[in-house]
Motif scaffolding. Sequence first.
Motif, PDB file in Angstrom:
ATOM      1  N   VAL A  12      -4.214  12.491   0.375  1.00  0.00           N
ATOM      2  CA  VAL A  12      -5.539  12.262  -0.193  1.00  0.00           C
ATOM      3  C   VAL A  12      -6.281  11.259   0.683  1.00  0.00           C
ATOM      4  N   GLN A  13      -7.512  11.585   1.047  1.00  0.00           N
ATOM      5  CA  GLN A  13      -8.326  10.710   1.879  1.00  0.00           C
ATOM      6  C   GLN A  13      -9.059   9.674   1.015  1.00  0.00           C
ATOM      7  N   PRO A  14      -9.453   8.531   1.614  1.00  0.00           N
ATOM      8  CA  PRO A  14     -10.066   7.443   0.833  1.00  0.00           C
ATOM      9  C   PRO A  14     -11.300   7.844   0.042  1.00  0.00           C
ATOM     10  N   VAL A  61       0.956  14.131  -6.317  1.00  0.00           N
ATOM     11  CA  VAL A  61       0.326  14.699  -7.498  1.00  0.00           C
ATOM     12  C   VAL A  61       0.300  16.213  -7.317  1.00  0.00           C
ATOM     13  N   THR A  62       0.882  16.934  -8.251  1.00  0.00           N
ATOM     14  CA  THR A  62       0.984  18.387  -8.101  1.00  0.00           C
ATOM     15  C   THR A  62      -0.082  19.115  -8.911  1.00  0.00           C
ATOM     16  N   TYR A  63      -0.508  20.248  -8.358  1.00  0.00           N
ATOM     17  CA  TYR A  63      -1.413  21.172  -9.027  1.00  0.00           C
ATOM     18  C   TYR A  63      -0.773  22.551  -8.977  1.00  0.00           C
ATOM     19  N   PHE A  64      -0.942  23.337 -10.048  1.00  0.00           N
ATOM     20  CA  PHE A  64      -0.509  24.724  -9.946  1.00  0.00           C
ATOM     21  C   PHE A  64      -1.724  25.624 -10.039  1.00  0.00           C
ATOM     22  N   ARG A  82       0.842  -1.197   0.000  1.00  0.00           N
ATOM     23  CA  ARG A  82       0.000   0.000   0.000  1.00  0.00           C
ATOM     24  C   ARG A  82       0.881   1.252   0.000  1.00  0.00           C
ATOM     25  N   LEU A  83       0.484   2.247  -0.789  1.00  0.00           N
ATOM     26  CA  LEU A  83       1.245   3.491  -0.909  1.00  0.00           C
ATOM     27  C   LEU A  83       0.386   4.676  -0.480  1.00  0.00           C
ATOM     28  N   LEU A  84       1.047   5.715  -0.038  1.00  0.00           N
ATOM     29  CA  LEU A  84       0.360   6.954   0.286  1.00  0.00           C
ATOM     30  C   LEU A  84       0.317   7.853  -0.956  1.00  0.00           C
ATOM     31  N   VAL A  85      -0.746   8.612  -1.088  1.00  0.00           N
ATOM     32  CA  VAL A  85      -0.866   9.573  -2.175  1.00  0.00           C
ATOM     33  C   VAL A  85      -1.072  10.956  -1.562  1.00  0.00           C
ATOM     34  N   ALA A  86      -0.248  11.899  -1.991  1.00  0.00           N
ATOM     35  CA  ALA A  86      -0.347  13.266  -1.489  1.00  0.00           C
ATOM     36  C   ALA A  86      -0.623  14.222  -2.643  1.00  0.00           C
ATOM     37  N   VAL A  87      -1.131  15.395  -2.304  1.00  0.00           N
ATOM     38  CA  VAL A  87      -1.334  16.471  -3.276  1.00  0.00           C
ATOM     39  C   VAL A  87      -0.522  17.668  -2.822  1.00  0.00           C
ATOM     40  N   ASP A  88       0.253  18.255  -3.740  1.00  0.00           N
ATOM     41  CA  ASP A  88       1.013  19.480  -3.450  1.00  0.00           C
ATOM     42  C   ASP A  88       0.564  20.580  -4.392  1.00  0.00           C
ATOM     43  N   CYS A  89       0.304  21.770  -3.838  1.00  0.00           N
ATOM     44  CA  CYS A  89      -0.222  22.890  -4.609  1.00  0.00           C
ATOM     45  C   CYS A  89       0.840  23.974  -4.773  1.00  0.00           C
ATOM     46  N   ILE A  90       1.099  24.346  -6.011  1.00  0.00           N
ATOM     47  CA  ILE A  90       2.075  25.388  -6.339  1.00  0.00           C
ATOM     48  C   ILE A  90       1.277  26.646  -6.675  1.00  0.00           C
ATOM     49  N   ILE A  91       1.292  27.628  -5.782  1.00  0.00           N
ATOM     50  CA  ILE A  91       0.429  28.799  -5.895  1.00  0.00           C
ATOM     51  C   ILE A  91       1.244  30.001  -6.346  1.00  0.00           C
ATOM     52  N   PHE A  92       0.956  30.482  -7.555  1.00  0.00           N
ATOM     53  CA  PHE A  92       1.632  31.659  -8.087  1.00  0.00           C
ATOM     54  C   PHE A  92       0.773  32.905  -7.894  1.00  0.00           C
ATOM     55  N   GLY A  93       1.446  34.019  -7.610  1.00  0.00           N
ATOM     56  CA  GLY A  93       0.796  35.311  -7.539  1.00  0.00           C
ATOM     57  C   GLY A  93       1.664  36.345  -8.233  1.00  0.00           C
ATOM     58  N   PHE A  94       1.114  37.541  -8.429  1.00  0.00           N
ATOM     59  CA  PHE A  94       1.838  38.630  -9.076  1.00  0.00           C
ATOM     60  C   PHE A  94       1.471  39.921  -8.364  1.00  0.00           C
ATOM     61  N   GLU A 150     -11.914  10.835  -1.355  1.00  0.00           N
ATOM     62  CA  GLU A 150     -11.681  12.045  -2.133  1.00  0.00           C
ATOM     63  C   GLU A 150     -11.117  11.752  -3.522  1.00  0.00           C
ATOM     64  N   SER A 151     -11.527  12.568  -4.481  1.00  0.00           N
ATOM     65  CA  SER A 151     -10.829  12.599  -5.760  1.00  0.00           C
ATOM     66  C   SER A 151      -9.586  13.461  -5.568  1.00  0.00           C
ATOM     67  N   LEU A 152      -8.674  13.434  -6.531  1.00  0.00           N
ATOM     68  CA  LEU A 152      -7.474  14.256  -6.428  1.00  0.00           C
ATOM     69  C   LEU A 152      -7.820  15.738  -6.385  1.00  0.00           C
ATOM     70  N   LYS A 153      -8.761  16.162  -7.241  1.00  0.00           N
ATOM     71  CA  LYS A 153      -9.132  17.576  -7.297  1.00  0.00           C
ATOM     72  C   LYS A 153      -9.778  18.025  -5.987  1.00  0.00           C
ATOM     73  N   LYS A 154     -10.649  17.193  -5.435  1.00  0.00           N
ATOM     74  CA  LYS A 154     -11.284  17.556  -4.171  1.00  0.00           C
ATOM     75  C   LYS A 154     -10.255  17.639  -3.045  1.00  0.00           C
ATOM     76  N   ALA A 155      -9.266  16.762  -3.084  1.00  0.00           N
ATOM     77  CA  ALA A 155      -8.204  16.810  -2.077  1.00  0.00           C
ATOM     78  C   ALA A 155      -7.410  18.103  -2.217  1.00  0.00           C
ATOM     79  N   ALA A 156      -7.102  18.487  -3.460  1.00  0.00           N
ATOM     80  CA  ALA A 156      -6.362  19.727  -3.694  1.00  0.00           C
ATOM     81  C   ALA A 156      -7.162  20.929  -3.208  1.00  0.00           C
TER      82      ALA A 156
END
Length: 236
Positions: free
Chosen positions: A49-51, A94-97, A9-21, A53-59
């Motif tokens: 990520v919780q059991p 899994v990364t999101y920007f 069994r593996l863990l799945v995480a979500v990391d968010c890269i937040i850009f601003g200007f 949740e989808s990836l997007k909902k976790a993000a």
Amino acid sequence: MIKYLGQTRLLVAVDCIIFGFDGEHYKLLLIQRGFAPEKKHWSLMGGFVQPNESLKKAADRILKQLTGLENVYMEQLHTFGEPNRDPVERTIAVTYFALVDIQKYEKQLSKEYHAEWFSLNEMPELIFDHDEMVEMAKNRLRYKAALHPILFELLPEKFTFPQLQALYEGLYDTNFDKRNFNRKLLSTGLFVKQQEKDKENSKKGAYYYKLDQNKYVDDFQAFLKFIPNPEKFLTS
């Protein structure tokens, strides 16, 4: 419950890269990690990520929980899966920007996790492989911005051409001739001139503009007219 036998069994995480200007410089939103390892070191916004949740909902949940931000532009970037990327357990990330208007969301930032904006040129060292994630997100943003007006997510609804020029110069690390840049912008027919002027940054003032979304849909190639060497970013 049926399970696949003999599988780890593996863990799945979500990391968010937040850009601003901020009107002059690109910035990255970071937090101080709240648990070991690397506790109190600077990190991207992330979580497991919780059991249910989808990836997007976790993000979305992670972004809201750690920063107070919601309803922002966000898209999936890449999956990082090196076996030793997390020293504690095997974790797939899994990364999101995301792109946010700093002024619009500044008051929403969660103080609990010490969320703070850093200039991309003055970033602290990040944990694990987060520096690699940021670099990949920057390259994807350059590619996407050559085709779509996603950089407008970083600006207020009304903006000036000097602001827009600084936005594109900062992303592509280049300088545009002001008159030529303005001429190319106007030639796209994608901008609606407003009556008001921004008089805070110059004595004469610069007119505000809005993006005409309907015209953009009909002629999205217009943005390629003022991107330097667009072919460099369209082969990624």
